[in-house]
Write an enzyme that holds these catalytic residues in place. Structure first.
Site, PDB file in Angstrom:
ATOM      1  CE1 TYR A 299      -5.734  -4.088  -5.449  1.00 12.24           C
ATOM      2  CE2 TYR A 299      -5.820  -2.736  -3.459  1.00 12.24           C
ATOM      3  CZ  TYR A 299      -5.350  -2.960  -4.746  1.00 12.24           C
ATOM      4  OH  TYR A 299      -4.501  -2.046  -5.332  1.00 12.24           O
ATOM      5  CB  SER A 300     -12.322  -9.109  -5.049  1.00 13.84           C
ATOM      6  OG  SER A 300     -12.754  -8.195  -6.009  1.00 13.84           O
TER       7      SER A 300
ATOM      8  CB  CYS B  65     -15.663 -10.411 -11.503  1.00 13.35           C
ATOM      9  SG  CYS B  65     -14.732  -9.422 -10.322  1.00 13.35           S
TER      10      CYS B  65
ATOM     11  CD  GLU C   3     -17.221  -6.038  -7.157  1.00 15.01           C
ATOM     12  OE1 GLU C   3     -18.241  -5.690  -6.523  1.00 15.01           O
ATOM     13  OE2 GLU C   3     -16.311  -6.707  -6.658  1.00 15.01           O
TER      14      GLU C   3
ATOM     15  CE1 TYR D 115      -9.943  -5.318 -11.159  1.00 12.16           C
ATOM     16  CE2 TYR D 115     -12.096  -5.849 -10.246  1.00 12.16           C
ATOM     17  CZ  TYR D 115     -10.797  -6.223 -10.567  1.00 12.16           C
ATOM     18  OH  TYR D 115     -10.367  -7.495 -10.280  1.00 12.16           O
TER      19      TYR D 115
HETATM   20  C1  LIG Z   1     -14.723  -3.391  -6.585  1.00 13.21           C
HETATM   21  C2  LIG Z   1     -13.263  -3.467  -7.016  1.00 13.21           C
HETATM   22  C3  LIG Z   1     -12.572  -4.644  -6.788  1.00 13.21           C
HETATM   23  C4  LIG Z   1     -11.246  -4.739  -7.188  1.00 13.21           C
HETATM   24  N1  LIG Z   1     -10.584  -5.911  -6.975  1.00 13.21           N
HETATM   25  C5  LIG Z   1      -9.296  -6.032  -7.365  1.00 13.21           C
HETATM   26  C6  LIG Z   1      -8.588  -7.267  -7.158  1.00 13.21           C
HETATM   27  O1  LIG Z   1      -9.140  -8.247  -6.626  1.00 13.21           O
HETATM   28  N2  LIG Z   1      -7.306  -7.330  -7.568  1.00 13.21           N
HETATM   29  C7  LIG Z   1      -6.674  -6.271  -8.182  1.00 13.21           C
HETATM   30  O2  LIG Z   1      -5.475  -6.390  -8.522  1.00 13.21           O
HETATM   31  N3  LIG Z   1      -7.328  -5.093  -8.379  1.00 13.21           N
HETATM   32  C8  LIG Z   1      -8.601  -4.950  -7.973  1.00 13.21           C
HETATM   33  N4  LIG Z   1      -9.251  -3.752  -8.169  1.00 13.21           N
HETATM   34  C9  LIG Z   1      -8.492  -2.619  -8.759  1.00 13.21           C
HETATM   35  C10 LIG Z   1      -7.714  -1.911  -7.634  1.00 13.21           C
HETATM   36  O3  LIG Z   1      -8.629  -1.298  -6.755  1.00 13.21           O
HETATM   37  C11 LIG Z   1      -6.763  -0.807  -8.143  1.00 13.21           C
HETATM   38  O4  LIG Z   1      -7.480   0.033  -8.985  1.00 13.21           O
HETATM   39  C12 LIG Z   1      -5.550  -1.359  -8.855  1.00 13.21           C
HETATM   40  O5  LIG Z   1      -4.788  -2.209  -7.994  1.00 13.21           O
HETATM   41  C13 LIG Z   1      -4.640  -0.217  -9.338  1.00 13.21           C
HETATM   42  O6  LIG Z   1      -4.327   0.605  -8.250  1.00 13.21           O
HETATM   43  P1  LIG Z   1      -2.923   1.315  -8.107  1.00 13.21           P
HETATM   44  O7  LIG Z   1      -2.965   2.168  -6.910  1.00 13.21           O
HETATM   45  O8  LIG Z   1      -1.821   0.305  -8.201  1.00 13.21           O
HETATM   46  O9  LIG Z   1      -2.870   2.163  -9.410  1.00 13.21           O
HETATM   47  P2  LIG Z   1      -3.063   3.762  -9.489  1.00 13.21           P
HETATM   48  O10 LIG Z   1      -1.882   4.414  -8.886  1.00 13.21           O
HETATM   49  O11 LIG Z   1      -4.398   4.122  -8.988  1.00 13.21           O
HETATM   50  O12 LIG Z   1      -3.000   3.946 -11.044  1.00 13.21           O
HETATM   51  C14 LIG Z   1      -4.114   3.535 -11.872  1.00 13.21           C
HETATM   52  C15 LIG Z   1      -3.589   3.153 -13.244  1.00 13.21           C
HETATM   53  O13 LIG Z   1      -2.905   4.212 -13.845  1.00 13.21           O
HETATM   54  C16 LIG Z   1      -1.588   3.806 -14.204  1.00 13.21           C
HETATM   55  N5  LIG Z   1      -0.637   4.872 -13.845  1.00 13.21           N
HETATM   56  C17 LIG Z   1      -0.442   5.427 -12.641  1.00 13.21           C
HETATM   57  N6  LIG Z   1       0.496   6.376 -12.694  1.00 13.21           N
HETATM   58  C18 LIG Z   1       0.898   6.434 -13.986  1.00 13.21           C
HETATM   59  C19 LIG Z   1       1.845   7.222 -14.687  1.00 13.21           C
HETATM   60  N7  LIG Z   1       2.564   8.161 -14.067  1.00 13.21           N
HETATM   61  N8  LIG Z   1       1.980   6.989 -15.997  1.00 13.21           N
HETATM   62  C20 LIG Z   1       1.257   6.054 -16.633  1.00 13.21           C
HETATM   63  N9  LIG Z   1       0.340   5.298 -16.021  1.00 13.21           N
HETATM   64  C21 LIG Z   1       0.180   5.480 -14.728  1.00 13.21           C
HETATM   65  C22 LIG Z   1      -1.277   2.602 -13.388  1.00 13.21           C
HETATM   66  O14 LIG Z   1      -0.439   1.703 -14.079  1.00 13.21           O
HETATM   67  C23 LIG Z   1      -2.618   1.997 -13.187  1.00 13.21           C
HETATM   68  O15 LIG Z   1      -2.936   1.130 -14.253  1.00 13.21           O
HETATM   69  C24 LIG Z   1     -10.590  -3.632  -7.801  1.00 13.21           C
HETATM   70  C25 LIG Z   1     -11.289  -2.450  -8.009  1.00 13.21           C
HETATM   71  C26 LIG Z   1     -12.608  -2.367  -7.636  1.00 13.21           C
HETATM   72  C27 LIG Z   1     -13.337  -1.080  -7.871  1.00 13.21           C
END
Ligand SMILES: Cc1cc2nc3c(=O)[nH]c(=O)nc-3n(C[C@H](O)[C@H](O)[C@H](O)COP(=O)(O)OP(=O)(O)OC[C@H]3O[C@@H](n4cnc5c(N)ncnc54)[C@H](O)[C@@H]3O)c2cc1C
Ligand code: SF4
Ligand code: SF4
Length: 401
Positions: free
Chosen positions: A200-201, A359, A399, A401
């Site tokens: 998370y940024s 971004c 950046e 994602y």
């Molecule tokens: C450099 C960088 C900076 C970032 N900065 C931010 C930031 O500032 N703010 C921010 O909000 N995020 C940011 N992200 C993204 C963040 O890291 C996560 O990827 C994001 O919050 C989703 O993670 P999660 O664990 O909630 O989803 P995950 O559990 O990893 O799931 C990923 C996606 O798949 C979908 N999914 C999961 N399970 C299912 C299922 N069973 N059926 C259907 N769909 C499904 C979810 O809805 C989601 O969209 C950043 C990423 C990077 C690489």
């Protein structure tokens, strides 16, 4: 051929030879002679126990090497050697060098993917402050306490984006605008393994939400079924949260109030740009050169920081807030507004002090690239070669994602 290795070194020019790190290292990987304090590459397991106790930050130095520097070499140094350009083991090109973004493989992979849209190896702006990275890892995370968790989008908006403030107490957690933190959601995946961390940024500037507070803020969007985003969005005031990092050594601000900064984002991509803007506001009474922000959302209700952004004076930040689903307004995406501003942007593309940052969601890259292609044509240049040149000089950053 061996694979490249990130070697942990100590900067002899800053080190005050207090030997605190030597005492902190649990496996005696640090030793010294009468000249220098040095790290034994054969022993160091990157546990990071030595990093936060070091009073100077000299312990937080890294080089990517094919052959580790020996203890004798390190003991004879007056200064750290330059990062060498090294070939990838498969001979396909230069391997990652000076701007090491993270030591944990999973985090490094995420950052490499997030920066891929820049078309090549990311580089920090030449004047950026030196970031600290990897101070805390999964074995030894920092523990923050949630100070507040506020919804940024209106209750009627279909996206739930939150501003989360995390107090770091008296832990040493130095950050720069544009860096990220890792959060490992509690629990295990379907195979019983601990979840991988998400990034998370950081949306606050280096000196905290208010000047001189040891806290950071994050801007997190709740993803339906998302494991980590739901965990973070549900955190309550007083809850503990484990953080790794900070990470990221290239998506950083130039330390130059005269640098022209163009920021293009959607949704939570605004997080680092909130930090950039607050940094500029705090640093320079008149804000230095005016920054430009192109920020897209479906409606104004779904645009994080809409209210506070409106209050930032136009002399500091020229705002282009565009909406793709707002009633009674023409549908507009960031690339549409960029094209409306093409004369201004063409001038900026020709200026040597212009830095561009993109971004947000990966899906935005294509439209932004296409707009720049057209704008570059206006100044009789080819966008891809201009972009590559800007990236090489640390002035083009993506950046997504
Ligand atoms: C450099 C960088 C900076 C970032 N900065 C931010 C930031 O500032 N703010 C921010 O909000 N995020 C940011 N992200 C993204 C963040 O890291 C996560 O990827 C994001 O919050 C989703 O993670 P999660 O664990 O909630 O989803 P995950 O559990 O990893 O799931 C990923 C996606 O798949 C979908 N999914 C999961 N399970 C299912 C299922 N069973 N059926 C259907 N769909 C499904 C979810 O809805 C989601 O969209 C950043 C990423 C990077 C690489
Ligand atoms: S990272 Fe850990 S093992 Fe390496 S020098 Fe520091 S304390 Fe010792
Ligand atoms: S703790 Fe830092 S300043 Fe002290 S000897 Fe180690 S590297 Fe040098």
């Amino acid at each position: 051929m061996n694979a490249p290795l990130k070697q942990h070194l100590i900067d002899p020019e800053i080190c005050i030879r207090c030997y605190t790190c030597e005492e902190a290292c649990p496996i005696d990987a640090i030793t010294h002679n009468e000249d220098n304090v040095v790290v034994d590459a054969a022993k160091c397991d990157f546990c990071m126990a030595c990093i936060s106790p070091c009073p100077t930050g000299s312990i937080d130095a890294w080089r990517v090497v094919m052959q580790p520097y020996s203890l004798e070499e390190q003991m004879s140094w007056m200064e750290l050697p330059e990062q060498e350009e090294i070939a990838k083991p498969d001979g396909t090109g230069p391997a990652e060098g000076g701007d090491v973004e993270a030591l944990e493989d999973s985090v490094e992979r995420l950052l490499a993917e997030a920066h891929a849209g820049a078309g090549g190896k990311a580089r920090a702006p030449a004047t950026a402050s030196k970031p600290s990275i990897n101070l805390y890892n999964l074995k030894k995370p920092a523990v923050g306490i949630v100070q507040g968790n506020y919804r940024l989008t209106s209750e009627s908006a279909d996206s739930d984006v939150r501003h989360i403030i995390i107090d770091l107490g008296n832990q040493h957690f130095p950050v720069l605008e544009g860096q990220s933190v890792g959060i490992q959601p509690p629990g295990t995946d379907a195979s019983g393994n601990a979840y991988l961390p998400r990034l998370y940024s950081i949306s606050s500037p280096r000196d905290g939400e208010r000047p001189n507070t040891n806290n950071i803020s994050l801007t997190v969007k709740r993803e339906e079924q998302g494991v980590c985003s739901n965990y973070v969005c549900d955190l309550q005031k007083g809850d503990e949260v484990r953080l790794t990092g900070p990470f990221g050594a290239t998506f950083l601000m130039p330390n130059d109030p005269q640098a022209q900064i163009v920021m293009i984002c959607t949704g939570t991509g605004s997080a680092p740009f909130r930090a950039f803007t607050m940094r500029r506001q705090r640093l320079t009474a008149d804000g230095g050169e005016r920054m430009r922000l192109f920020f897209g959302a479906r409606t104004s209700d779904a645009l994080p920081y809409f209210g506070p952004l409106k209050k930032v004076p136009d002399t500091i930040l020229e705002k282009h807030l565009v909406f793709s689903r707002a009633e009674a307004v023409e549908k507009e995406y960031v690339q549409d507004r960029m094209l409306k501003q093409r004369a201004d942007l063409a001038g900026l593309l020709s200026a040597p002090h212009t830095h561009i940052y993109v971004c947000g969601l990966k899906a935005m890259e294509h439209g932004v690239e296409a707009a720049f292609e057209q704008i570059a044509k206006d100044i009789g240049t080819d966008w891809v070669s201009l972009r590559d040149q800007m990236r090489e000089s640390g002035r083009y950053h993506v950046e997504t994602y």
